[in-house]
Design an enzyme around this catalytic site. Structure first.
Site, short mmCIF file in Angstrom:
data_model
loop_
_atom_site.label_atom_id
_atom_site.label_comp_id
_atom_site.label_asym_id
_atom_site.label_seq_id
_atom_site.Cartn_x
_atom_site.Cartn_y
_atom_site.Cartn_z
N ASN A 61 1.53 -4.52 5.09
CA ASN A 61 1.49 -5.24 6.38
C ASN A 61 0.65 -6.22 6.59
OD1 ASN A 61 1.20 -5.29 9.36
ND2 ASN A 61 -0.33 -3.69 9.40
N TRP A 62 1.52 -7.52 6.62
CA TRP A 62 0.63 -8.78 6.91
C TRP A 62 -0.14 -8.94 7.92
CZ3 TRP A 62 5.25 -12.36 4.61
CH2 TRP A 62 5.37 -12.02 3.29
N LYS A 63 0.18 -8.07 8.95
CA LYS A 63 -0.35 -8.41 10.36
C LYS A 63 0.03 -9.68 10.90
CE LYS A 63 -4.10 -5.05 9.17
NZ LYS A 63 -4.98 -4.45 9.55
N GLU B 48 -3.24 6.79 8.87
CA GLU B 48 -4.33 5.87 8.94
C GLU B 48 -5.37 6.06 9.57
OE1 GLU B 48 -2.11 1.89 7.44
OE2 GLU B 48 -2.10 1.82 9.61
N SER C 120 -7.84 0.48 4.04
CA SER C 120 -8.51 -0.11 2.79
C SER C 120 -8.07 0.24 1.42
CB SER C 120 -9.90 0.10 2.77
OG SER C 120 -10.35 -0.35 4.25
N GLU D 257 -3.49 -0.74 15.91
CA GLU D 257 -3.99 -2.08 16.53
C GLU D 257 -3.14 -2.33 17.67
OE1 GLU D 257 -3.90 -4.45 13.02
OE2 GLU D 257 -5.58 -3.53 12.16
N HIS E 126 1.19 1.08 15.19
CA HIS E 126 0.04 0.88 14.36
C HIS E 126 -1.32 1.07 15.38
CE1 HIS E 126 -2.96 -1.51 11.95
NE2 HIS E 126 -2.07 -1.32 11.11
N GLY F 162 -2.88 -3.30 4.30
CA GLY F 162 -2.98 -4.52 4.95
C GLY F 162 -3.46 -5.50 3.92
N GLY F 163 -5.06 -5.71 4.18
CA GLY F 163 -5.57 -6.79 3.18
C GLY F 163 -5.09 -7.04 1.85
N GLY G 219 -9.18 -1.83 7.51
CA GLY G 219 -9.79 -3.40 7.26
C GLY G 219 -11.16 -3.35 7.22
C1 PEP Z 1 -3.10 -1.40 7.87
O1 PEP Z 1 -3.02 -2.88 8.45
O2 PEP Z 1 -2.40 -0.84 8.28
C2 PEP Z 1 -4.23 -1.35 7.05
C3 PEP Z 1 -4.26 -0.16 6.27
O3 PEP Z 1 -5.00 -2.24 6.77
P1 PEP Z 1 -6.01 -2.19 5.67
O4 PEP Z 1 -5.35 -2.06 4.10
O5 PEP Z 1 -6.57 -3.70 5.38
O6 PEP Z 1 -7.00 -1.53 5.78
#
Ligand code: PEP
Length: 251
Positions: free
Chosen positions: A9-11, A167, A213, A97, A95, A234-235, A173
């Protein structure tokens, strides 16, 4: 045997040039394995080109959100019809966010999940508890409720073809991650809810990811758990090499 599904997930990140370089570096390297599916969840402006550039590979392209209506006066929104039209196959729904910053509710998540299936898109439905809920021992109840609401009105077939991403919000993040045992416990609970709502067969088929993460260093242990079928990342999905290691862990 369920497939492993690794979704990046590049956000709201990357320029067109960065997307081009990313795809060039992974296109020939993502294994054409039956065991693993790689998904890139990109911002809307890059989706059509990504679909073109990943044709005939084991890389699928996902949107990070969509509206539930087919078309209409919804300025700034993108519909499932449009995503399907350009060859997108998956879409992230609800999500945390989106729930936190864009007022998504269990009800909109449900409408979007239904719309995704209606148009032949695979929804990746996100659920997860806040730190307060975890500390108050409310994780299981909260996640059970979110899953139940998200899947309301779906056929058994649709449920079995939904991807559910567990999640925990406090792990997204933040560099904090649930232990693999804790992640597995909640994923197992999600499978149990799916079974109660539909059937054992659907529960056996449904793909449940963990997200929060996840890094190349932690993915192996996560994937060794009985009920974790993949990861939403994500990251650590932003760099091509890191994304590739995550995908390779699923083979
Ligand atoms: C996400 O964006 O769904 C996520 C899990 O981010 P990260 O891996 O950066 O925690």
């Amino acid at each position: 045997m369920r497939k492993r599904v690794i979704a990046g997930n590049w956000k709201m990140n990357k320029t067109a040039n960065e997307v081009k370089k990313f795809v060039e570096s992974i296109r020939e390297k993502v294994p054409a394995s039956e065991k693993v599916e790689a998904i890139v969840c990109a911002p809307f402006p890059y989706l059509a080109k990504l679909v073109e550039d990943t044709a005939n590979t084991n890389i699928k392209v996902a949107a990070q959100n969509m509206h539930f209506e087919d078309s209409g006066a919804f300025t700034g929104e993108v519909s499932p019809v449009m995503l399907k039209d350009i060859g997108v196959t998956h879409v992230i729904i609800g999500h945390s966010e989106r729930r936190e910053f864009f007022a998504e509710t269990d009800n909109t998540v449900n409408q979007k999940t239904k719309a995704a299936h209606h148009h032949g898109l695979v929804p990746i439905v996100c659920v997860g508890e806040s730190l307060e809920q975890r500390e108050a021992d409310e994780t299981v109840q909260h996640v059970r409720n979110q899953v139940t609401e998200a899947l309301k009105g779906l056929s058994e077939e649709e449920v079995s073809q939904t991807i559910i991403a567990y999640e925990p919000i406090w792990a997204i993040g933040t560099g904090k991650t649930a232990s693999s045992e804790d992640a597995n416990e909640v994923c197992r609970e999600i499978r149990q809810v799916v079974k109660e709502l539909t059937s054992e067969d659907a529960a056996e088929k449904v793909i449940i990811q963990y997200g929060g993460s996840v890094k190349p260093a932690t993915i192996d242990e996560l994937l060794s758990q009985s009920d974790v079928d993949g990861a939403l990342v994500g990251g650590a999905s932003l760099e091509a090499d890191s994304f590739l290691s995550l995908v390779e862990a699923g083979t």
